[in-house]
Write an enzyme that holds these catalytic residues in place. Structure first.
Site, short mmCIF file in Angstrom:
data_model
loop_
_atom_site.label_atom_id
_atom_site.label_comp_id
_atom_site.label_asym_id
_atom_site.label_seq_id
_atom_site.Cartn_x
_atom_site.Cartn_y
_atom_site.Cartn_z
N LYS A 139 54.71 -32.77 -9.05
CA LYS A 139 56.03 -33.22 -9.51
C LYS A 139 55.93 -34.71 -9.78
CE LYS A 139 60.28 -31.43 -9.90
NZ LYS A 139 60.75 -30.04 -9.95
N ASP B 251 62.90 -31.81 -15.62
CA ASP B 251 63.68 -31.59 -14.40
C ASP B 251 64.97 -32.38 -14.64
OD1 ASP B 251 63.34 -30.47 -11.47
OD2 ASP B 251 64.20 -32.45 -11.17
#
Ligand code: 2IT
Length: 445
Positions: free
Chosen positions: A126, A166
């Site tokens: 991430k 995201d």
């Protein structure tokens, strides 16, 4: 907290000082896997847990860019490459003022288990930046994305690490990031997912996280002989995930009665249908506006705080970590909520989850329920490798199948570890077993 976990957490806390969200995510998983370690002492002797809580690599970098007034701005960028046992690192990029190392590490840690649950070959990663897209011009967003990629490009690649969107990173940002990557490496490759349909993207990718969350919730309901028809649902965020959950819920005959930003929410007792749903679509994804714009346009008052005091049958938090605390959870229970399914990553605090457990509210954890987004990213990677494009129906069918498989794996695993109907335990254990077995097979690396 059980004592082996408490002891282990002392060490993890000392090694990751102040990383509240990361420590929360680790503790939650460890609590679930104690029975696995008791049944399989080989994981203990191989020190799998010690390895699993340490990211393989954390990259932190300066992102300097020039705003529209000619002023230099400096943000901080991150990419956490948490675990590559199951495949190339895979996970989104978050652009939001709140982003820091703790947040990207918690997200990457969760992503590792989520990706394992999909059974597609993806490791966990991430990244992101403390850059806020709100109030920025298109040109500023482009310059920022290019500056961000000027460092990120050396750490990623189609077989190394494949980012995606995201919070704060949608189609526009993905385009600018991909363009700069291609320019820097002189290669057109599937280095990022969520791409436009004309340049390597997959149908259903943008709908996937929202639809997938609803498909997962549908499975939970179906097991009890229920469906979404006639159900009242509260959601929070109305970005990519929130809107597409709303769209699917409308299709299934549910009534979605709330949307929320960070400070206010809107209550629509008759639901966001027709033109109101179309307006919600554009609100963030096109105009990047708060709910104030909705309130003014439709002449509906906005309320301060979070939407969890509104009566609902099902709550689907779709915004951010820790957006439902114990008090919110008690309000949801008091107003009749029977099912909570996490669209966002870790939106319920551990105390909130305790409230749900105590009151028999069924709880679907994000790392299982919202895995549809990354699952279709995995399908986009397959299509890129094969240089092919699947139809909408084909991708949607695969997404449904994957969500059902994850649902069943959670239930069966929870059952086999003596915790029937505990989807959180099932998700953590099933994800852990896949990652731990792959790590063990690959040796000390
Ligand atoms: O939280 C998530 O699963 C995502 N943001 C999607 C990650 C991805 O690689 O598609």
């Amino acid at each position: 907290m059980s004592s082996p976990v408490a002891e282990f957490m002392l060490d993890v806390t000392a090694r990751n000082p102040g990383e509240r969200e990361f420590l929360q995510a680790v503790e939650e998983v460890l609590e679930s896997i104690v029975p696995v370690l008791d049944r399989h002492p080989e994981y203990r002797s191989a020190r799998i847990i010690q390895q699993l809580v340490e990211p393989e690599r954390v990259v932190s970098f300066r992102v300097p860019w020039v705003d529209d007034r000619g002023q230099t701005q400096v943000n901080r960028g991150f990419r956490v490459q948490f675990n590559s046992a199951m495949g190339p690192y895979k996970g989104g990029l978050r652009f939001h003022a709140s982003v820091n190392q703790s947040i990207v590490k918690f997200l990457a840690f969760e992503q590792t288990f989520k990706n394992a649950l999909t059974t597609l070959p993806m490791g966990g990663g991430k990244g992101g930046s403390d850059f806020s897209v709100r109030g920025k011009s298109d040109e500023e967003i482009m310059r920022f994305c290019q500056a961000f990629m000027n460092e990120l490009f050396r750490h990623v690649g189609a077989d190394t690490d494949v980012p995606a969107g995201d919070v704060g990173v949608g189609g526009r940002e993905i385009g600018y990031l991909f363009g700069q990557y291609k320019r820097l490496v002189n290669r057109f490759e599937g280095v990022i997912t969520g791409k436009g349909l004309a340049w390597g993207g997959s149908l259903i990718r943008k709908e996937a996280a929202g639809y997938g969350t609803v498909y997962f919730a549908q499975e939970m309901l179906a097991r009890r002989g229920e469906s979404f028809a006639g159900k009242t649902v509260a959601i929070s965020g109305y970005g990519n995930l929130g809107f597409h959950a709303l769209e699917k819920l409308n299709e299934l005959g549910a009534k979605v009665v709330t949307i929320a930003d960070e400070d206010f929410y809107i209550h629509e007792p008759d639901g966001f249908k027709g033109e109101k749903a179309a307006y919600v679509h554009d609100l963030w994804m096109v105009h990047h506006q708060t709910v104030q714009a909705y309130s003014e346009h439709w002449n509906v008052p906005m309320q301060p705080g979070r939407p969890w005091a509104v009566p609902c049958d099902v709550a689907i938090p779709t915004a951010a970590q820790n957006e439902i605390d114990a008090d919110d959870a008690k309000r949801l229970v008091a107003h009749g909520c029977k099912l909570v399914v996490e669209g966002a990553n870790m939106p319920c605090t551990p105390e909130a989850v305790d409230v749900f457990r105590h009151h028999g509210v069924l709880y679907g954890p994000g790392k299982a329920a919202n895995a549809g987004g990354v699952a279709v990213s995995g399908l986009e990677m397959s299509q890129n490798s094969a240089r092919s494009n699947w139809s909408r129906e084909e991708v949607d069918r695969r997404l449904r199948e994957i969500m059902k498989r994850i649902h069943d794996a959670c239930l069966e695993t929870a059952e086999s570890y003596g915790q029937p109907d505990d989807y959180a335990a099932g998700a953590n254990i099933a994800g852990f077993l896949r990652v731990a077995n792959a790590m063990q097979a690959q040796g000390v690396v």
